[in-house]
Design a protein around this motif. Sequence first.
Motif, PDB file in Angstrom:
ATOM      1  N   THR A 451      42.806  32.218  31.796  1.00 31.76           N
ATOM      2  CA  THR A 451      41.855  33.040  31.052  1.00 31.76           C
ATOM      3  C   THR A 451      40.737  33.573  31.939  1.00 31.76           C
ATOM      4  OG1 THR A 451      40.579  31.073  30.430  1.00 31.76           O
ATOM      5  CG2 THR A 451      42.295  31.803  28.913  1.00 31.76           C
ATOM      6  N   ILE A 452      40.681  33.085  33.188  1.00 30.11           N
ATOM      7  CA  ILE A 452      39.683  33.581  34.142  1.00 30.11           C
ATOM      8  C   ILE A 452      40.337  34.683  34.970  1.00 30.11           C
ATOM      9  CG2 ILE A 452      38.207  33.000  36.088  1.00 30.11           C
ATOM     10  CD1 ILE A 452      38.023  30.192  34.995  1.00 30.11           C
ATOM     11  N   SER A 453      39.794  35.886  34.881  1.00 29.25           N
ATOM     12  CA  SER A 453      40.444  37.043  35.486  1.00 29.25           C
ATOM     13  C   SER A 453      39.906  37.306  36.883  1.00 29.25           C
ATOM     14  CB  SER A 453      40.220  38.273  34.601  1.00 29.25           C
ATOM     15  OG  SER A 453      40.887  39.382  35.121  1.00 29.25           O
ATOM     16  N   ASP A 454      40.808  37.325  37.882  1.00 25.60           N
ATOM     17  CA  ASP A 454      40.454  37.662  39.250  1.00 25.60           C
ATOM     18  C   ASP A 454      41.505  38.599  39.811  1.00 25.60           C
ATOM     19  OD1 ASP A 454      38.044  36.300  40.610  1.00 25.60           O
ATOM     20  OD2 ASP A 454      38.876  34.699  39.386  1.00 25.60           O
ATOM     21  N   ASP A 455      41.236  39.126  40.998  1.00 21.36           N
ATOM     22  CA  ASP A 455      42.207  39.985  41.662  1.00 21.36           C
ATOM     23  C   ASP A 455      43.304  39.142  42.295  1.00 21.36           C
ATOM     24  OD1 ASP A 455      40.392  42.023  41.041  1.00 21.36           O
ATOM     25  OD2 ASP A 455      39.364  41.797  42.962  1.00 21.36           O
ATOM     26  N   ALA A 456      44.478  39.733  42.476  1.00 20.37           N
ATOM     27  CA  ALA A 456      45.557  39.023  43.161  1.00 20.37           C
ATOM     28  C   ALA A 456      45.353  39.043  44.666  1.00 20.37           C
ATOM     29  CB  ALA A 456      46.904  39.632  42.789  1.00 20.37           C
ATOM     30  N   ILE A 457      45.052  40.218  45.222  1.00 16.05           N
ATOM     31  CA  ILE A 457      44.775  40.365  46.660  1.00 16.05           C
ATOM     32  C   ILE A 457      43.397  40.993  46.787  1.00 16.05           C
ATOM     33  CG2 ILE A 457      45.493  41.434  48.827  1.00 16.05           C
ATOM     34  CD1 ILE A 457      48.350  41.476  47.776  1.00 16.05           C
ATOM     35  N   SER A 458      42.498  40.302  47.489  1.00 10.82           N
ATOM     36  CA  SER A 458      41.128  40.783  47.567  1.00 10.82           C
ATOM     37  C   SER A 458      40.532  40.395  48.914  1.00 10.82           C
ATOM     38  CB  SER A 458      40.305  40.206  46.411  1.00 10.82           C
ATOM     39  OG  SER A 458      39.037  40.813  46.335  1.00 10.82           O
ATOM     40  N   MET A 459      39.229  40.593  49.057  1.00 15.02           N
ATOM     41  CA  MET A 459      38.558  40.295  50.324  1.00 15.02           C
ATOM     42  C   MET A 459      37.173  39.742  50.063  1.00 15.02           C
ATOM     43  SD  MET A 459      37.195  44.022  51.674  1.00 15.02           S
ATOM     44  CE  MET A 459      35.978  43.285  52.781  1.00 15.02           C
ATOM     45  N   ASN A 460      36.668  39.012  51.047  1.00 14.14           N
ATOM     46  CA  ASN A 460      35.292  38.544  51.023  1.00 14.14           C
ATOM     47  C   ASN A 460      34.382  39.734  51.304  1.00 14.14           C
ATOM     48  OD1 ASN A 460      33.133  36.677  51.003  1.00 14.14           O
ATOM     49  ND2 ASN A 460      33.143  36.642  53.232  1.00 14.14           N
ATOM     50  N   SER A 461      33.376  39.948  50.463  1.00 13.07           N
ATOM     51  CA  SER A 461      32.533  41.133  50.579  1.00 13.07           C
ATOM     52  C   SER A 461      31.058  40.767  50.577  1.00 13.07           C
ATOM     53  CB  SER A 461      32.821  42.099  49.425  1.00 13.07           C
ATOM     54  OG  SER A 461      34.168  42.450  49.371  1.00 13.07           O
ATOM     55  N   ALA A 489      45.670  35.985  32.824  1.00 10.86           N
ATOM     56  CA  ALA A 489      44.733  37.096  32.956  1.00 10.86           C
ATOM     57  C   ALA A 489      44.569  37.511  34.416  1.00 10.86           C
ATOM     58  CB  ALA A 489      43.382  36.699  32.370  1.00 10.86           C
ATOM     59  N   MET A 490      44.624  38.820  34.679  1.00 12.59           N
ATOM     60  CA  MET A 490      44.447  39.332  36.045  1.00 12.59           C
ATOM     61  C   MET A 490      43.613  40.601  35.982  1.00 12.59           C
ATOM     62  SD  MET A 490      47.305  40.217  38.963  1.00 12.59           S
ATOM     63  CE  MET A 490      47.937  41.728  38.226  1.00 12.59           C
ATOM     64  N   ASP A 491      42.675  40.739  36.922  1.00 12.06           N
ATOM     65  CA  ASP A 491      41.871  41.954  37.009  1.00 12.06           C
ATOM     66  C   ASP A 491      42.645  42.976  37.842  1.00 12.06           C
ATOM     67  OD1 ASP A 491      39.914  43.872  37.053  1.00 12.06           O
ATOM     68  OD2 ASP A 491      38.302  42.521  37.587  1.00 12.06           O
ATOM     69  N   SER A 492      42.302  43.144  39.112  1.00 15.25           N
ATOM     70  CA  SER A 492      43.009  44.107  39.953  1.00 15.25           C
ATOM     71  C   SER A 492      44.166  43.436  40.676  1.00 15.25           C
ATOM     72  CB  SER A 492      42.054  44.707  40.987  1.00 15.25           C
ATOM     73  OG  SER A 492      41.038  45.455  40.350  1.00 15.25           O
ATOM     74  N   GLY A 493      45.245  44.178  40.844  1.00 15.47           N
ATOM     75  CA  GLY A 493      46.325  43.666  41.676  1.00 15.47           C
ATOM     76  C   GLY A 493      45.907  43.637  43.135  1.00 15.47           C
ATOM     77  N   MET A 494      45.260  44.724  43.593  1.00 17.79           N
ATOM     78  CA  MET A 494      44.789  44.823  44.970  1.00 17.79           C
ATOM     79  C   MET A 494      43.423  45.475  44.952  1.00 17.79           C
ATOM     80  SD  MET A 494      48.360  46.091  46.718  1.00 17.79           S
ATOM     81  CE  MET A 494      49.824  45.035  46.571  1.00 17.79           C
ATOM     82  N   ASN A 495      42.442  44.827  45.558  1.00 20.05           N
ATOM     83  CA  ASN A 495      41.076  45.326  45.517  1.00 20.05           C
ATOM     84  C   ASN A 495      40.359  44.924  46.792  1.00 20.05           C
ATOM     85  OD1 ASN A 495      38.541  46.268  44.857  1.00 20.05           O
ATOM     86  ND2 ASN A 495      38.120  44.677  43.336  1.00 20.05           N
ATOM     87  N   LEU A 496      40.275  45.842  47.729  1.00 23.96           N
ATOM     88  CA  LEU A 496      39.542  45.597  48.969  1.00 23.96           C
ATOM     89  C   LEU A 496      38.298  46.470  48.995  1.00 23.96           C
ATOM     90  CD1 LEU A 496      42.444  45.412  51.581  1.00 23.96           C
ATOM     91  CD2 LEU A 496      41.511  43.623  50.127  1.00 23.96           C
TER      92      LEU A 496
END
Length: 740
Positions: A451-461, A489-496
Motif C-alpha cells: 500500500t506504500i507507493s514508490d518507484d520501481a527504478i529511481s535515484m537518490n536526489s 501499489a506503484m508510483d513511477s516505473g522509472m523516475n530519474l
Amino acid sequence: MQNGWPFRRLLSGTTLLVVAVLSAGLATAQTFDVTSFGATGDGTTNDTLAVQAAVDAADVAGGGEVFFPCGQYRLGDAGANRFYSGIQVTTGGITLVGESPGCAELLPGFTHGGVLVAVCPSFVNTPVRGQIKDCSVGLDLDGFVIRNLTLRDDAPAAHCFGYNASAAGACQSEETHGISVWRTDDVLIQANRFDSLGDESISLHSPGLIDGNAFYNTPGIPQSGGAAVMVDGENIVITNNLVTGTVADPVGLGCLQYACVNNGRAFAVETNSGLQSGNITIASNAIFDFDGGYGVLLSSSQNRIHSVGITDNLIDLGTSHGIRCAGPSSLCAEIGDVGCDPEHKCAFAWTGASGSPVAREGVSVSRNRMVGGVYGNASGGVGTVSFNENRLIGNAGRGASLSGSPLTIEANVIQGFEREAIYLLGLDLDEIGTSNVLVAENWIETRVGDTISDDAISMNSPSGIQCGLDDVVPGGVLLRSNHVLALGAMDSGMNLGRCAEYSALDNVIDYNGNSHYLATGLRNFKTASGNRVLCPRNLGMSTRHDGAIATDNVIDMCGTGLKGIEGVDNDDMTVLGNLVFDARLRAADVSGQRADCTLNASKATLTSIHVPFSCGTDGSGEGCVGDVLADGTCDDNALCNAGDADCTFLFDTDGDSLPDGAELDDGTNPLPSDTDADAVVDPDDNCPTIANVGQADWNSDGVGDACDLAAVPEPAESQLLIAGLLYLGCLGRAGIRSAA
C-alpha cells in the motif's frame, strides 16, 4: 612449499588440485599427537601448554601434522591482556587436524576474549603469555593447514569481560575468536566446524583458501560486530562454506533492549591493516537462515578494496531481520519492528570511504540468490561495479541500491520490495561518483499487496545537486529491456532526476491494476523508444527535457489514465510513431515550442470521442511542427474512437496476424511484427519478447529458453545442507536419499 600450492590464481575446480597436492605432502609428514604431550581432552583441564608443546615439536622437526584425537581441548588463559594465549603457530608447514569431523573440539578458557589458534611469525609472551602478536618480526611463513576440527564457544558471555555492563548485547573486552592468520603464504582452512564464537571465527590476512567449513550461530555475541569469516589481504578464495543459525541473547535480555539483534557479518572483506584488499573470490557458499547484519560486507575503512567476485552464493538473512537493507528513517516504525537499523540488514553491502584513486572498484556480483537487499554507496569514490544475473527477494526497504563507474545492473530478478527495486546512488557526485550506467533486462515485481507507493527504478536526489554541480552524468544512463510488474501499489516505473537525461528503450511497465493515482510509467526521460506502458492512472510518460524524444512507444491507459505522453514546458520535443490506447484527456500534451507530434495513433476503444495529440499552446503555428491550422492540435496523426470500424483491440496495426489487444495481453508490441528483433515474427516466436538464439527450448515446453524465469539457478535448501554435512562427514552417503 613456496611454489607448490597454486593459491594465487584459484579458479573453479582447483580445490581438488589443492587437496591432492596437500595429501601428497602429508604422506611423508611426521605426526604429533597432542595427547602424547599431556593434553587430556576432557573439556575441563586447560590443555594449552600441552597442545603448544606438540606444535613446538612439529616446529623443531621442520613441520608436520599436529593430531587431535576425539575430545574437548580447553585453550587460552584467564585474565586481561592474554588475547593470543591459545595455540601459537610461528613456523610454516604446520597442519592442525582432528581425528574425524566434529569429534575433536577446541573450547575457550579466556575471561577477556582471545584467539584459539593464532598464526604469526612472532608473539610477545612476557611478562604474560599471549600478550600481543608481533608479526613485523621474521620472515613470512610457508604454508598452514587446519582441517577436521570444531572450534566452539560453550559460554560466549562468560569468555569475555563485562557482557551487558555498558551496552546491551556487547562486551567491554574482546570476545572469543577462532583462527587468526597473519603473514603466511598458502593457507588452507578446510572442513572445520565453528559454533557460537563471540567474534570472528576466521580472520585471514594472508593468501589462502577457506573451503568447506560450517559456521553455526556466529558471532555468538550479538553486538560484537564479528563475522564467520573476515579477510584482510590479497589473493583469497572463500568457497563451499555453510553459515547458518540465529544467535539469541546469551543472557536472555530480550529484543526490547536490542541485545538480541545481531550486527554480525557472514563474510567480511576489510582493510583494517591499512593495506589494500583485493583479488578475492566468494563463490558457491550457502548463508542460510542467518540473522546477522550483513551476508557479505566490503569495508574500505582504511584503504582501497579491488577485484572482488561474489558468485553463485545463496545468501538468506531470514525473515525476522535481513530484508530491510536500505530505506527511510521511518521504515522501522512503518513495519512495526523494534530496534531495527535498515542499513544493517543487507544480503550484500559495502561501506567506508578510504583508498586511492577510489575506495572500491572491480566489484562483480553475479548469479547469487539473495533474501535481503543490497547497498553500495559512492562515498570515497567508486570504480567498476557489475550486478548481474542475481535473484533478489525482499519485503521492506529497497532492493538494489548501488553506485559504480561504470555501473551495470543486468539480467536480475528483483521481487517483493516495499521501496524501490533499483535505486541509483552517487549520481550527485562529480568525478568520483556514478557514471556510464546500464540497467538492462531486469525482471522487477513489487511487493504483493503493498500500500506504500514508490518507484520501481529511481535515484537518490539530494536537494539542489541531483547530478553534481555540472548537472551531467558522465556516460549517461540507459534503461533497456527491463520488465516491471506491479503486484502492489506503484508510483513511477522509472523516475530519474531531470539532470540524468536517461534513455529508456524497449522496457515494459505493467501496473497490473495496482496503479497509484499519480502513477506515471516514465518520468524525466530524454529518449523513450519502443517502451510499453500498461494501465497507469495518471500519465504514460512525462518529461521536462528540451529536445526530448518519444518514438514507437505503446501506451495503454486502460480508460483510467489521463494522458499518454506529456511534455512540460520543454521545447523541440519529438513525439513520433507512438500508439496510445484509451487516454481520458489527451493522447499527448506537450506545452513547449516547436514540438514535432506526427505519425502517431490514438485509439479510444471505450468512448465515441476522439482523444487528440495536443502539442503547443500558443496558437501561432510555432507550437507544433505539424499544426497547419495553428489550433494547437497536431496534424498527421491517426485518431479513432469506438464508433470507427478499425478502432478496436481487434485491429492489427503491425499486420502480424495478432490483434493489438492480444499483443498487449501477451506482452508483445503491436507496432513491430517482430517485438524482439530476432528475425522471427511474433506469432512464430517461442519467446517473442526476448531474442532467443535458434529458438532454443531445452525442455520442449514450448517456451523459449530466454523467456524461462529460471535464469538464475536456485539450489534446493536440502541439497545445500546435504552437501555441507557430507563435506563435514556428518552424514554418510547412505543417508542422502532419505535426507533429500
